[in-house]
Design a protein around this motif. Structure first.
Motif, PDB file in Angstrom:
ATOM      1  N   UNK A 175      42.777  29.077  41.971  1.00  0.00           N
ATOM      2  CA  UNK A 175      41.499  29.801  42.002  1.00  0.00           C
ATOM      3  C   UNK A 175      41.425  30.718  43.218  1.00  0.00           C
ATOM      4  N   UNK A 176      41.902  30.251  44.360  1.00  0.00           N
ATOM      5  CA  UNK A 176      41.865  31.089  45.564  1.00  0.00           C
ATOM      6  C   UNK A 176      42.718  32.332  45.400  1.00  0.00           C
ATOM      7  N   UNK A 177      43.884  32.163  44.798  1.00  0.00           N
ATOM      8  CA  UNK A 177      44.748  33.330  44.605  1.00  0.00           C
ATOM      9  C   UNK A 177      44.179  34.288  43.559  1.00  0.00           C
ATOM     10  N   UNK A 178      43.565  33.768  42.510  1.00  0.00           N
ATOM     11  CA  UNK A 178      42.898  34.646  41.538  1.00  0.00           C
ATOM     12  C   UNK A 178      41.814  35.469  42.234  1.00  0.00           C
ATOM     13  N   UNK A 179      41.020  34.804  43.047  1.00  0.00           N
ATOM     14  CA  UNK A 179      39.927  35.508  43.741  1.00  0.00           C
ATOM     15  C   UNK A 179      40.483  36.552  44.711  1.00  0.00           C
ATOM     16  N   UNK A 180      41.565  36.217  45.398  1.00  0.00           N
ATOM     17  CA  UNK A 180      42.160  37.182  46.326  1.00  0.00           C
ATOM     18  C   UNK A 180      42.678  38.407  45.580  1.00  0.00           C
ATOM     19  N   UNK A 181      43.303  38.183  44.433  1.00  0.00           N
ATOM     20  CA  UNK A 181      43.778  39.310  43.617  1.00  0.00           C
ATOM     21  C   UNK A 181      42.630  40.227  43.236  1.00  0.00           C
ATOM     22  N   UNK A 182      41.482  39.643  42.879  1.00  0.00           N
ATOM     23  CA  UNK A 182      40.324  40.441  42.488  1.00  0.00           C
ATOM     24  C   UNK A 182      39.672  41.116  43.691  1.00  0.00           C
ATOM     25  N   UNK A 183      39.773  40.512  44.854  1.00  0.00           N
ATOM     26  CA  UNK A 183      39.284  41.173  46.065  1.00  0.00           C
ATOM     27  C   UNK A 183      40.129  42.403  46.380  1.00  0.00           C
ATOM     28  N   UNK A 184      41.438  42.287  46.156  1.00  0.00           N
ATOM     29  CA  UNK A 184      42.315  43.424  46.402  1.00  0.00           C
ATOM     30  C   UNK A 184      42.069  44.549  45.392  1.00  0.00           C
ATOM     31  N   UNK A 185      41.841  44.165  44.134  1.00  0.00           N
ATOM     32  CA  UNK A 185      41.625  45.152  43.079  1.00  0.00           C
ATOM     33  C   UNK A 185      40.657  44.582  42.044  1.00  0.00           C
ATOM     34  N   UNK A 186      39.358  44.910  42.162  1.00  0.00           N
ATOM     35  CA  UNK A 186      38.370  44.347  41.233  1.00  0.00           C
ATOM     36  C   UNK A 186      38.610  44.715  39.768  1.00  0.00           C
ATOM     37  N   UNK A 187      39.324  45.813  39.513  1.00  0.00           N
ATOM     38  CA  UNK A 187      39.598  46.233  38.138  1.00  0.00           C
ATOM     39  C   UNK A 187      40.881  45.610  37.589  1.00  0.00           C
ATOM     40  N   UNK A 188      41.460  44.695  38.310  1.00  0.00           N
ATOM     41  CA  UNK A 188      42.720  44.085  37.876  1.00  0.00           C
ATOM     42  C   UNK A 188      42.421  43.003  36.840  1.00  0.00           C
ATOM     43  N   UNK A 189      42.245  43.429  35.601  1.00  0.00           N
ATOM     44  CA  UNK A 189      41.743  42.528  34.559  1.00  0.00           C
ATOM     45  C   UNK A 189      42.680  41.382  34.193  1.00  0.00           C
ATOM     46  N   UNK A 190      44.023  41.489  34.347  1.00  0.00           N
ATOM     47  CA  UNK A 190      44.842  40.298  34.068  1.00  0.00           C
ATOM     48  C   UNK A 190      44.451  39.095  34.925  1.00  0.00           C
ATOM     49  N   UNK A 191      44.161  39.334  36.213  1.00  0.00           N
ATOM     50  CA  UNK A 191      43.736  38.234  37.088  1.00  0.00           C
ATOM     51  C   UNK A 191      42.355  37.734  36.681  1.00  0.00           C
ATOM     52  N   UNK A 192      41.480  38.633  36.293  1.00  0.00           N
ATOM     53  CA  UNK A 192      40.126  38.239  35.889  1.00  0.00           C
ATOM     54  C   UNK A 192      40.178  37.383  34.621  1.00  0.00           C
ATOM     55  N   UNK A 193      40.998  37.783  33.673  1.00  0.00           N
ATOM     56  CA  UNK A 193      41.123  37.026  32.418  1.00  0.00           C
ATOM     57  C   UNK A 193      41.685  35.636  32.678  1.00  0.00           C
TER      58      UNK A 193
ATOM     59  N   UNK B  66      33.144  47.833  35.577  1.00  0.00           N
ATOM     60  CA  UNK B  66      34.103  48.892  35.868  1.00  0.00           C
ATOM     61  C   UNK B  66      34.579  49.566  34.589  1.00  0.00           C
ATOM     62  N   UNK B  67      35.086  50.776  34.747  1.00  0.00           N
ATOM     63  CA  UNK B  67      35.616  51.529  33.605  1.00  0.00           C
ATOM     64  C   UNK B  67      37.093  51.179  33.414  1.00  0.00           C
ATOM     65  N   UNK B  68      37.503  51.060  32.159  1.00  0.00           N
ATOM     66  CA  UNK B  68      38.886  50.743  31.828  1.00  0.00           C
ATOM     67  C   UNK B  68      39.378  51.701  30.745  1.00  0.00           C
ATOM     68  N   UNK B  69      40.664  51.929  30.760  1.00  0.00           N
ATOM     69  CA  UNK B  69      41.307  52.642  29.663  1.00  0.00           C
ATOM     70  C   UNK B  69      41.588  51.651  28.551  1.00  0.00           C
ATOM     71  N   UNK B  70      41.177  51.956  27.343  1.00  0.00           N
ATOM     72  CA  UNK B  70      41.414  51.053  26.224  1.00  0.00           C
ATOM     73  C   UNK B  70      42.901  51.075  25.858  1.00  0.00           C
ATOM     74  N   UNK B  71      43.532  49.912  25.938  1.00  0.00           N
ATOM     75  CA  UNK B  71      44.927  49.773  25.536  1.00  0.00           C
ATOM     76  C   UNK B  71      45.161  48.337  25.102  1.00  0.00           C
TER      77      UNK B  71
END
Length: 291
Positions: free
Chosen positions: A172-190, A215-220
Motif C-alpha cells: 500500500x505504501x508503494x502504491x501511494x508513493x507511485x501515485x504521489x509521483x504521478x497522480x495520473x498513473x492509472x495502473x498503480x491506482x487500479x 484527471x484527463x486520460x487518453x482512451x486506450x
C-alpha cells in the motif's frame, strides 16, 4: 539517459568558445599550456586518440545496452525467460547507472515468481531478494519514476510469504508513493484499489479510483480495466447514471477501435494491428513501465 552526455559535451564546447573569446580580448589572465612544447608529435596524437575513445566507448556501451534491452523484452514476450534474464543482466553490466534496466530485470524476476509456482523456496527467495535489491537501486538512481514503486508493490502483494507479515502495508505504501509521483498513473491506482478490495475495504478502494477520475486520460486498451472497475463500484454504490456514463465511454472507444481495425483491413494492408482487450489489469510488461 543517453542525452545527458551530448548535452554536457555541447556545454563544454560553448564554455571553451567563451574562454577563447575572453583570452582573445584580454578580458582575463590565463596560464597557457601548449602540449606541443612538451610532447612529441606521436605522443600528442596518442593523447588525442585516447580522449576521443572515451565518448566513443560510452556511446558504444549505450547502443549495445539499448539493443540488449529491447532483445530482452522480445525474449520475455516469447516466454524465453532465462535468456531474457541473461540479456538484461548484460545490458545492466554495460549501463549500471540505468534505473530503467534495473526496473526491467526486477519486473522480469517478479514475472518468473508469478509464473513458476513450482520453484523451491530457496530459488523463490533468491529471485525475490534480487528483485527487491534492484528496485532499491533503481529508486536511488531515479526516485521520480512511479513504475519502480508499482513493481515493488506488486512484488509484495503477490509474494506475501516472502515479503513478511506487513506485506499489505508495504504494498500500500508503494502504491501511494507511485501515485504521489504521478497522480495520473492509472495502473498503480487500479492495482491499489484491487488490493483494498481484496482486504475488504470497498469504500477506500472507490475513493482511490474516483480520485483518479479528476484527471484527463487518453482512451486506450490500457485504461479500460480502470474505467470498468470504477463503473462497477459506482453501480454497487447506487450511482447507476454515473456508472452508465463511464460504460458508454468504454463502449464508444471499443466501437471506434473496431472501425479503425476494419478500415485497416479494408485498405488491403492485410495487417490489423489493433491490440486485444486485456482480460484484467493492464500488464506492466518486462520493461516495468508502460510505454
Amino acid at each position: 539517459p543517453f542525452y545527458i552526455a551530448p548535452i554536457l559535451i555541447l556545454c563544454g564546447l560553448i564554455l571553451a568558445r567563451l574562454q577563447w573569446l575572453a583570452v582573445e580580448h584580454d578580458v582575463v589572465r590565463v596560464w597557457r599550456f601548449e602540449p606541443s612544447r612538451h610532447l612529441s608529435l606521436w605522443g600528442g596524437r596518442a593523447i588525442v586518440v585516447a580522449v576521443m575513445l572515451i565518448p566513443i566507448a560510452y556511446f558504444a556501451a549505450v547502443g549495445i545496452s539499448s539493443y540488449e534491452y529491447a532483445r530482452g523484452g522480445r525474449l520475455a514476450v516469447e516466454g524465453r525467460l532465462d535468456e531474457a534474464d541473461q540479456t538484461l543482466a548484460l545490458a545492466i553490466r554495460l549501463r549500471p547507472d540505468s534505473d530503467s534496466l534495473l526496473l526491467a530485470r526486477a519486473d522480469l524476476h517478479r514475472h518468473i515468481l508469478a509464473g513458476h509456482p513450482a520453484l523451491d523456496s530457496g530459488e523463490k527467495r533468491i529471485l525475490f531478494e534480487s528483485a527487491e535489491q534492484m528496485l532499491t537501486r533503481a529508486e536511488e538512481l531515479n526516485h521520480w519514476r512511479p513504475g519502480t514503486f508499482l513493481v515493488r508493490a506488486e512484488l509484495y502483494r503477490h509474494n506475501p510469504q516472502l515479503a513478511g507479515a506487513d506485506w499489505a502495508g508495504k504494498a500500500a505504501r508503494d502504491y501511494r508513493t507511485a501515485l504521489q509521483r504521478e497522480p495520473r498513473y492509472h495502473p498503480a491506482r487500479l492495482r491499489y484499489a484491487q488490493l483494498l478490495l481484496e482486504r475488504g475495504d470497498t469504500a477506500r478502494a472507490r475513493d482511490v479510483l474516483e480520485d483518479g477520475m479528476r484527471y484527463a486520460y487518453t482512451d486506450d486498451d490500457y485504461i479500460l480495466p480502470y474505467f470498468a472497475l470504477t463503473a462497477r463500484l459506482r453501480e454497487l454504490a447506487g450511482e447507476r447514471e454515473r456508472a452508465s456514463e463511464l460504460r458508454r465511454r468504454i463502449e464508444k472507444y471499443l466501437v471506434a477501435r473496431e472501425r479503425r481495425r476494419l478500415r485497416v483491413v479494408g485498405d488491403g494492408i492485410g495487417l490489423a494491428s489493433s491490440m486485444p482487450l486485456p482480460a484484467g489489469s493492464p500488464t506492466i510488461g518486462p520493461a516495468g513501465v508502460r510505454r
